[in-house]
Structure formats: structure tokens, C-alpha cells
Design a protein around this motif. Structure first.
Motif, PDB file in Angstrom:
ATOM      1  N   GLN A 203       0.538   1.152   6.009  1.00 49.77           N
ATOM      2  CA  GLN A 203       1.878   0.563   6.094  1.00 49.77           C
ATOM      3  C   GLN A 203       2.317   0.398   7.546  1.00 49.77           C
ATOM      4  O   GLN A 203       2.930  -0.618   7.900  1.00 49.77           O
ATOM      5  CB  GLN A 203       2.887   1.441   5.345  1.00 49.77           C
ATOM      6  CG  GLN A 203       2.702   1.427   3.841  1.00 49.77           C
ATOM      7  CD  GLN A 203       3.848   2.125   3.117  1.00 49.77           C
ATOM      8  OE1 GLN A 203       4.994   2.040   3.531  1.00 49.77           O
ATOM      9  NE2 GLN A 203       3.530   2.800   2.032  1.00 49.77           N
TER      10      GLN A 203
ATOM     11  N   PHE B 149       8.518  -0.642   4.668  1.00 56.72           N
ATOM     12  CA  PHE B 149       7.357   0.061   5.222  1.00 56.72           C
ATOM     13  C   PHE B 149       7.722   1.489   5.620  1.00 56.72           C
ATOM     14  O   PHE B 149       6.851   2.350   5.731  1.00 56.72           O
ATOM     15  CB  PHE B 149       6.808  -0.688   6.439  1.00 56.72           C
ATOM     16  CG  PHE B 149       5.987  -1.895   6.088  1.00 56.72           C
ATOM     17  CD1 PHE B 149       4.942  -1.815   5.181  1.00 56.72           C
ATOM     18  CD2 PHE B 149       6.252  -3.135   6.666  1.00 56.72           C
ATOM     19  CE1 PHE B 149       4.176  -2.928   4.853  1.00 56.72           C
ATOM     20  CE2 PHE B 149       5.498  -4.256   6.347  1.00 56.72           C
ATOM     21  CZ  PHE B 149       4.462  -4.149   5.441  1.00 56.72           C
TER      22      PHE B 149
ATOM     23  N   SER C 179       0.839  -1.192   0.000  1.00 54.57           N
ATOM     24  CA  SER C 179       0.000   0.000   0.000  1.00 54.57           C
ATOM     25  C   SER C 179       0.875   1.243   0.000  1.00 54.57           C
ATOM     26  O   SER C 179       1.981   1.241   0.538  1.00 54.57           O
ATOM     27  CB  SER C 179      -0.923   0.008   1.227  1.00 54.57           C
ATOM     28  OG  SER C 179      -1.626   1.235   1.316  1.00 54.57           O
TER      29      SER C 179
ATOM     30  N   HIS D 258       0.492   5.654   4.197  1.00 55.55           N
ATOM     31  CA  HIS D 258       1.412   5.551   5.334  1.00 55.55           C
ATOM     32  C   HIS D 258       0.754   4.865   6.532  1.00 55.55           C
ATOM     33  O   HIS D 258       1.371   4.017   7.193  1.00 55.55           O
ATOM     34  CB  HIS D 258       1.903   6.943   5.732  1.00 55.55           C
ATOM     35  CG  HIS D 258       2.838   6.924   6.909  1.00 55.55           C
ATOM     36  ND1 HIS D 258       4.138   6.449   6.819  1.00 55.55           N
ATOM     37  CD2 HIS D 258       2.658   7.295   8.216  1.00 55.55           C
ATOM     38  CE1 HIS D 258       4.712   6.537   8.005  1.00 55.55           C
ATOM     39  NE2 HIS D 258       3.853   7.045   8.864  1.00 55.55           N
TER      40      HIS D 258
END
Length: 312
Positions: free
Chosen positions: A24, A85, A18, A21
Motif C-alpha cells: 500500500q 492507503f 492490497s 501495508h
């Protein structure tokens, strides 16, 4: 099928899961928590089997090797995935990508072959109990484990050799969180039909052959239940059920991703996540939860450690 490897691509871009944020961060903490619980559990299984003399049978020897293989397997893609991430520009260099591909298939195939060895051990123990010590002695166990690693290496190096010979000179975006043959082949600047066929045969033979052998062996064992006493039925059933669960957990996603010819499959990224991250670490735990002896031995080791720490 000779290519002049004029690769100009120095890195590949991984799209990951994805771009949001918040999503993640949720995924990062979920996977981190999962690793903090399950990974030490696998290490504990190995330490327990090594430390308990009553767990010195071939079945537990194979289980310890399975736990070790799964730990190694989960060191291939998850570290990079967790680091990404926190990265806005998710990339992996060409050499790291090829290394990731090799170790992913090397360790994955080795685990599949080890599951076949474990099925052989259970088949002999249940169907030929009087010949068990002769057919599954320590030397045979070492040979079976060594053959599993060797078979995995041959499988991994074959895919690696086929992939590294391909030229990459254009697009470098992979819609995934790791490097794998499916998407890499699509980015090659060459006609890859023969390569795809060879990779398909390589993956298909390993996965389908292992799955067929495992399915046949455990079907035979389950049929054997009819001639056993009630106590033996319970023991055999608990052993077979745990093995069968692991077989479907490992082979199901692998067949879904690799046995089909090189084409996009629905939810491939999600299935790949469970296949490369979630399921491998849970395999030894499944065996442990279904085995009373190893459960009690693990608890004994943990209790001993707690008492030791309390006296310090």
C-alpha cells in the motif's frame, strides 16, 4: 421496476488493492508522484492555451476543455483512494458513494462526447478547410462543449437515479477502490434484471456510439492523406495519431468494463485503475507531446516564469 427503497446500509466497505501495508505504501508514493508531475502539467496546458494568442483556434480551445475535464475527473476517485492507503478500515458512506458514482459517469461521458466534438473539428479542418471558419466558429465551439457537458450530465443522472432507487439491506463489501454501478447492483436486495438491462443499454449506447463515430471520422481522415502533399500528410498524421491514441486509451477500458453485461471480468480492478486514474491525466499530455506549437508555447511560458522568479 418499482422498488421501495428500504436501504439500511449506511456505508460500504472498499477492499482496495492490497491488505499488505508495504504494498500500500509503494502504491501510495507511486500515485502521489504521478499526480505531482502530471496534474500540474495539465494545469500548465490550460494556462498556456489561455495565455497564447496563437493558440486561440478551436482545436486548442477543445484541448483546454479536455484538460479541465480530466482534472475534474481525477478528483472523483483518487483522493479517496490515496487516503485509504493509510486506513485499516476502508469505508465510504452511502451518500458519498452515490455522489462518486454520479460524478464518475457524468464527467466520463462528458469527456467521451468532447472527444467526438474534437473529431468533428479535425474532420472539418482537413476535409472542408474552406468552410472551417463558418462550420467551427466560436459559437459552435461553445455549443459543442456545452452539449458535451449536458450529455454527460444526462448519462450520469440516469445511472444515479437507477442506482439510488435500489434497496441495500445486506452485504456491503465492494471489491474495488471506488463505487461503481457493476458491484453496487449486485448488492441490492431486489430483482435487478431490468435495472441491469437499462444500465447496460445506457452505458453501451454512449460508449459504442462515441467509439464508432470516432473510429469512422479518423479512418476518413487517414484515407484523406492519400490526396495531400508531403507537408500536409505529416501534419495530419501527427494530429490523427494523437487523437486515435486517446480514443483507444479512453474507449478501450470503458468498453471492457461497461459494454459487457453485468458480470465479473478478469483484471477489472486494474483496468478500472487505469481508466479512472492514470489515463485521464495523460490524455492532454499525449496531445501536447505530438504538437510542436503547444510544446514551444509551454516551454516559452515556463522559461518566462523561471526568468521572472530569478529576478525576484
Amino acid at each position: 421496476m418499482e422498488y421501495e427503497n428500504n436501504t439500511v446500509v449506511k456505508e460500504f466497505v472498499l477492499l482496495g488493492f492490497s491488505q499488505t501495508h508495504k504494498v500500500q505504501m509503494i502504491l501510495f508514493f507511486f500515485f502521489l508522484l504521478f499526480y505531482m508531475i502530471i496534474l500540474p502539467g495539465n494545469v500548465l496546458i490550460i494556462l498556456t492555451i489561455q495565455g497564447e494568442s496563437q493558440l486561440g483556434t478551436p482545436m486548442y480551445f477543445f484541448l483546454a476543455n479536455l484538460a479541465f475535464l480530466d482534472i475534474c475527473y481525477c478528483c472523483v476517485t483518487p483522493p479517496k483512494m490515496l487516503a485509504d492507503f493509510f486506513s485499516h478500515h476502508k469505508t465510504i458512506c452511502y451518500n458519498a458513494c452515490m455522489a462518486q458514482l454520479f460524478f464518475l459517469h457524468f464527467l466520463g461521458a462528458a469527456e467521451a462526447f468532447l472527444l467526438v466534438a474534437m473529431a468533428y473539428d479535425r474532420y472539418v479542418a482537413i476535409c472542408k478547410p474552406f468552410h472551417y471558419t463558418r462550420l467551427v466558429n466560436r459559437a459552435v465551439c461553445y455549443v459543442l462543449v456545452g452539449a458535451s457537458w449536458a450529455g454527460g450530465f444526462i448519462h450520469g443522472i440516469t445511472l444515479f437515479a437507477l442506482t439510488i432507487a435500489l434497496p441495500f439491506c445486506g452485504p456491503n463489501i465492494l471489491d474495488n477502490f471506488f463505487c461503481d454501478v457493476h458491484q453496487l447492483v449486485k448488492l441490492a436486495c431486489a430483482d435487478t434484471h431490468i435495472v441491469e438491462l437499462l444500465m447496460f443499454l445506457n452505458n453501451g449506447v454512449v460508449i459504442v456510439m462515441c467509439f464508432a463515430l470516432l473510429l469512422i471520422s479518423y479512418t476518413v481522415l487517414l484515407l484523406k492523406l492519400r490526396t495531400q502533399s508531403s507537408k500536409a500528410k505529416s501534419k495530419i498524421a501527427s494530429t490523427c495519431v494523437s487523437h486515435i491514441i486517446v480514443v483507444f486509451v479512453m474507449c478501450g477500458p470503458a468498453m471492457y468494463i461497461y459494454v459487457l453485461p453485468f458480470r465479473a471480468v478478469p483484471m477489472e480492478k486494474v483496468v478500472a485503475l487505469f481508466h479512472t486514474v492514470i489515463f485521464p491525466l495523460t490524455n492532454p499530455m499525449i496531445y501536447t507531446l505530438c504538437n510542436k506549437e503547444i510544446r514551444s508555447s509551454v516551454w516559452k511560458l515556463v522559461s518566462k516564469y523561471i526568468l521572472t522568479c530569478g529576478k525576484i
